[in-house]
Design an enzyme around this catalytic site. Structure first.
Site, mmCIF file in Angstrom:
data_model
loop_
_atom_site.group_PDB
_atom_site.id
_atom_site.type_symbol
_atom_site.label_atom_id
_atom_site.label_comp_id
_atom_site.label_asym_id
_atom_site.label_seq_id
_atom_site.Cartn_x
_atom_site.Cartn_y
_atom_site.Cartn_z
ATOM 1 N N THR A 1 -82.171 47.264 -47.161
ATOM 2 C CA THR A 1 -82.092 45.958 -46.489
ATOM 3 C C THR A 1 -80.925 45.189 -47.108
ATOM 4 O O THR A 1 -81.137 44.207 -47.813
ATOM 5 C CB THR A 1 -83.401 45.157 -46.641
ATOM 6 O OG1 THR A 1 -83.795 45.172 -48.036
ATOM 7 C CG2 THR A 1 -84.525 45.727 -45.820
ATOM 8 N N THR B 1 -87.639 45.502 -49.431
ATOM 9 C CA THR B 1 -87.706 44.055 -49.627
ATOM 10 C C THR B 1 -87.197 43.384 -48.351
ATOM 11 O O THR B 1 -86.044 43.586 -47.974
ATOM 12 C CB THR B 1 -86.821 43.647 -50.826
ATOM 13 O OG1 THR B 1 -87.243 44.399 -51.959
ATOM 14 C CG2 THR B 1 -86.933 42.168 -51.117
ATOM 15 N N GLU C 1 -92.191 46.884 -53.803
ATOM 16 C CA GLU C 1 -91.883 47.736 -54.950
ATOM 17 C C GLU C 1 -91.152 46.909 -56.005
ATOM 18 O O GLU C 1 -90.242 46.161 -55.673
ATOM 19 C CB GLU C 1 -90.994 48.903 -54.474
ATOM 20 C CG GLU C 1 -90.546 49.828 -55.558
ATOM 21 C CD GLU C 1 -91.718 50.426 -56.329
ATOM 22 O OE1 GLU C 1 -92.598 51.040 -55.715
ATOM 23 O OE2 GLU C 1 -91.739 50.258 -57.561
ATOM 24 N N ARG D 1 -87.520 49.082 -61.673
ATOM 25 C CA ARG D 1 -86.190 48.738 -62.183
ATOM 26 C C ARG D 1 -85.382 50.019 -62.241
ATOM 27 O O ARG D 1 -85.864 51.023 -62.785
ATOM 28 C CB ARG D 1 -86.298 48.176 -63.610
ATOM 29 C CG ARG D 1 -87.072 46.883 -63.728
ATOM 30 C CD ARG D 1 -87.532 46.673 -65.158
ATOM 31 N NE ARG D 1 -88.399 47.761 -65.614
ATOM 32 C CZ ARG D 1 -88.762 47.973 -66.877
ATOM 33 N NH1 ARG D 1 -88.318 47.188 -67.818
ATOM 34 N NH2 ARG D 1 -89.555 48.979 -67.199
ATOM 35 N N PHE E 1 -85.094 38.676 -70.514
ATOM 36 C CA PHE E 1 -84.240 38.132 -69.455
ATOM 37 C C PHE E 1 -83.549 36.841 -69.877
ATOM 38 O O PHE E 1 -83.173 36.023 -69.046
ATOM 39 C CB PHE E 1 -85.020 37.946 -68.138
ATOM 40 C CG PHE E 1 -84.792 39.100 -67.196
ATOM 41 C CD1 PHE E 1 -85.133 40.390 -67.576
ATOM 42 C CD2 PHE E 1 -84.204 38.916 -65.954
ATOM 43 C CE1 PHE E 1 -84.884 41.463 -66.738
ATOM 44 C CE2 PHE E 1 -83.948 39.987 -65.101
ATOM 45 C CZ PHE E 1 -84.294 41.257 -65.502
ATOM 46 N N GLY F 1 -74.566 36.381 -70.704
ATOM 47 C CA GLY F 1 -73.469 37.340 -70.561
ATOM 48 C C GLY F 1 -72.867 37.246 -69.179
ATOM 49 O O GLY F 1 -72.789 36.161 -68.586
ATOM 50 N N CYS G 1 -80.066 44.480 -55.551
ATOM 51 C CA CYS G 1 -81.271 43.688 -55.257
ATOM 52 C C CYS G 1 -81.100 42.192 -55.483
ATOM 53 O O CYS G 1 -81.094 41.425 -54.527
ATOM 54 C CB CYS G 1 -82.452 44.218 -56.073
ATOM 55 S SG CYS G 1 -83.013 45.830 -55.498
#
Ligand code: NAD
Length: 439
Positions: free
Chosen positions: A87, A123, A150, A153, A255, A259, A266
């Site tokens: 998608t 998604t 889903e 990673r 997270f 940087g 995604c």
């Protein structure tokens, strides 16, 4: 109990899902429109880099429970059809391009049998499942559409598929939903037996869960990168800041690595599609903060180029720059919206002589950025460099010995775009070390 399963779309998500379903004991057919991908998967070769996937493919193909084909007719008779096609962002707008979902669904409608469950994993913008369900109702009223987002990673896809944090089922109300829930419970029986939380909700919420999760993660990264921008102005250190706020368990340290920001297939397109969908729903103000999240993220790339120019004395002309990393993150060959390649290309366009190396993503990088120079061997890539940029934090770049690397380069100057190496060790070896958001 072993079930008959089809997986439609065998990219990063679907290939891993198909092999994992066979690993759980099911009879699986993976279907894709790309004959080269199907041929590679059928021969047990992963068409992309994903740790653990080659072994999983080999193991499951050997059992005879897993096969791959381009022929949709082979999906007929499956009790569950997982819809895993791409998608991507529509060209020229923020919205998701649903042509692959609609195309695959049309093929499924031709073969779906009574009692089957179609489980969407792609998604999608909220409302897609409802639209597809209405279509299914017309064609095969005895089949059920659910949304089962889903969360894998890349780089950990096999582990995340077989041992996820949670399973989310978006099912219709009433007996039909209960039956579909029982079917999914059967599919995921071994995962559920490990105590994995399973949340059952309506399809609309299930579709929102996925984009909400990605929006939250993107916001967390852009938040710390905004703090990095302030640290750059004040002479502060964003890593110390992240360590300190991350110890608050309401915030958490994960997270919060400042940087070069996020990329990949995604997060960027998902937050944009979410904003576009909110606009369609008359709620565009609700998600206007995501525009800022996106802007902070893309600003990091510009800032990285500015920092590199500063270190090069104001101009890139005649400067040999080595870029370590091409994939959007380590342990993946995915270069979709890769910050590393975006920066490398900007440096080249501004006159630098850029060489890029990466342990897995060079083939993909070459086809999308054909004007960059690629070098397979990291030592060769470092040789003669006036400036080294670490833009994807692969383990082998984190572990570079600053002394040995220093012997190869022309000038000991490094920009750490991922806060991945130890500034003290590199400075001790005579390097000029600079990083985003650090002194
Ligand atoms: P991808 O581009 O790697 O794979 C999509 C696959 O679908 C391709 O192999 C393509 O050939 C195939 N396809 C297209 N049209 C088809 C059709 N009509 N019939 C059969 N196959 C068809 O994309 P991906 O990264 O695997 O992502 C797929 C979906 O999963 C997206 O919605 C994505 O947002 C979502 N997702 C991806 C990840 C990830 O880490 N990659 C994680 C969670 C969710």
């Amino acid at each position: 109990m072993a079930m008959r399963i089809s997986v439609i779309g065998c990219g990063y998500l679907g290939a891993v899902h198909a092999a994992s379903m066979a690993e759980l004991g099911h009879e699986v057919v993976g279907i894709d429109v790309d004959p080269a991908k199907v041929e590679s998967l059928a021969a047990g070769r992963a068409p992309f880099f994903e740790p653990g996937l080659p072994e999983l493919l080999e193991r499951t193909l050997e059992t005879g429970r897993l096969r791959f084909t381009t022929d949709f007719a082979d999906a007929a008779g499956a009790e569950v059809h997982f819809l895993c096609v791409g998608t991507p962002q529509k060209s020229g707008e923020f919205a998701a391009d649903l042509q692959y979902v609609d195309g695959a669904f049309a093929e499924l409608l031709a073969i779906v049998g009574p009692g089957a469950v179609i489980a969407g994993k792609s998604t999608v913008p909220v409302g897609t499942a409802e639209r597809l369900a209405a279509r299914l109702e017309e064609v095969q009223p005895e089949a059920t559409l659910v949304w089962n987002p889903e969360f894998l990673r890349e780089g950990f896809a096999v582990k995340d598929t077989l041992h996820p944090d949670r399973l989310v089922y978006g099912v219709p109300d009433g007996a039909e939903g209960e039956r579909a829930t029982a079917v999914l419970d059967e599919v995921y029986a071994r995962i559920l037996a490990e105590g994995t939380p399973r949340l059952v909700m309506d399809p609309s919420t299930a579709q929102l869960v996925k984009v909400a999760a990605n929006s939250f993660l993107a916001t967390k990264i852009s938040f710390i990168n905004a703090m990095a921008e302030l640290c750059e102005r004040t002479g502060g250190d964003v890593t110390s800041l992240a360590d300190a706020i991350g110890l608050d368990e309401r915030i958490g340290r994960k997270f919060l690595n400042a940087g070069l920001g996020f990329g990949g297939g995604c997060l960027p397109k998902d937050i944009r599609a979410f904003m576009a969908r909110a606009g369609e729903l008359g709620a565009d103000q609700t998600l206007s903060f995501l525009r800022e999240v996106d802007a902070i993220n893309t600003r990091r790339r510009v800032r990285m180029v500015d920092l590199a120019r500063e270190v090069c004395g104001g101009s890139f002309l005649g400067q040999r720059i080595t870029v370590l990393g091409a994939s959007f993150k380590p342990n993946s060959d995915d270069i979709r919206d890769s910050p590393a390649l975006n920066v490398a290309e900007q440096l080249r366009l501004q006159g630098a002589m850029v060489r890029v190396t990466d342990p897995a993503a060079l083939a993909n990088a070459k086809s999308s950025y054909p004007n960059l120079v690629y070098v397979e061997d990291v030592e060769e890539a470092l040789t003669g460099a006036d400036l080294v940029l670490i833009l994807t934090e692969w383990e082998q770049y984190r572990e570079l010995d600053p002394e040995k690397a220093g012997e190869l380069v022309a000038q000991r100057r490094v920009l750490d775009g991922r806060n991945a190496i130890d500034p003290a060790a590199w400075r001790a070896a005579g390097w000029t070390y600079r990083a985003l958001g650090r002194r």
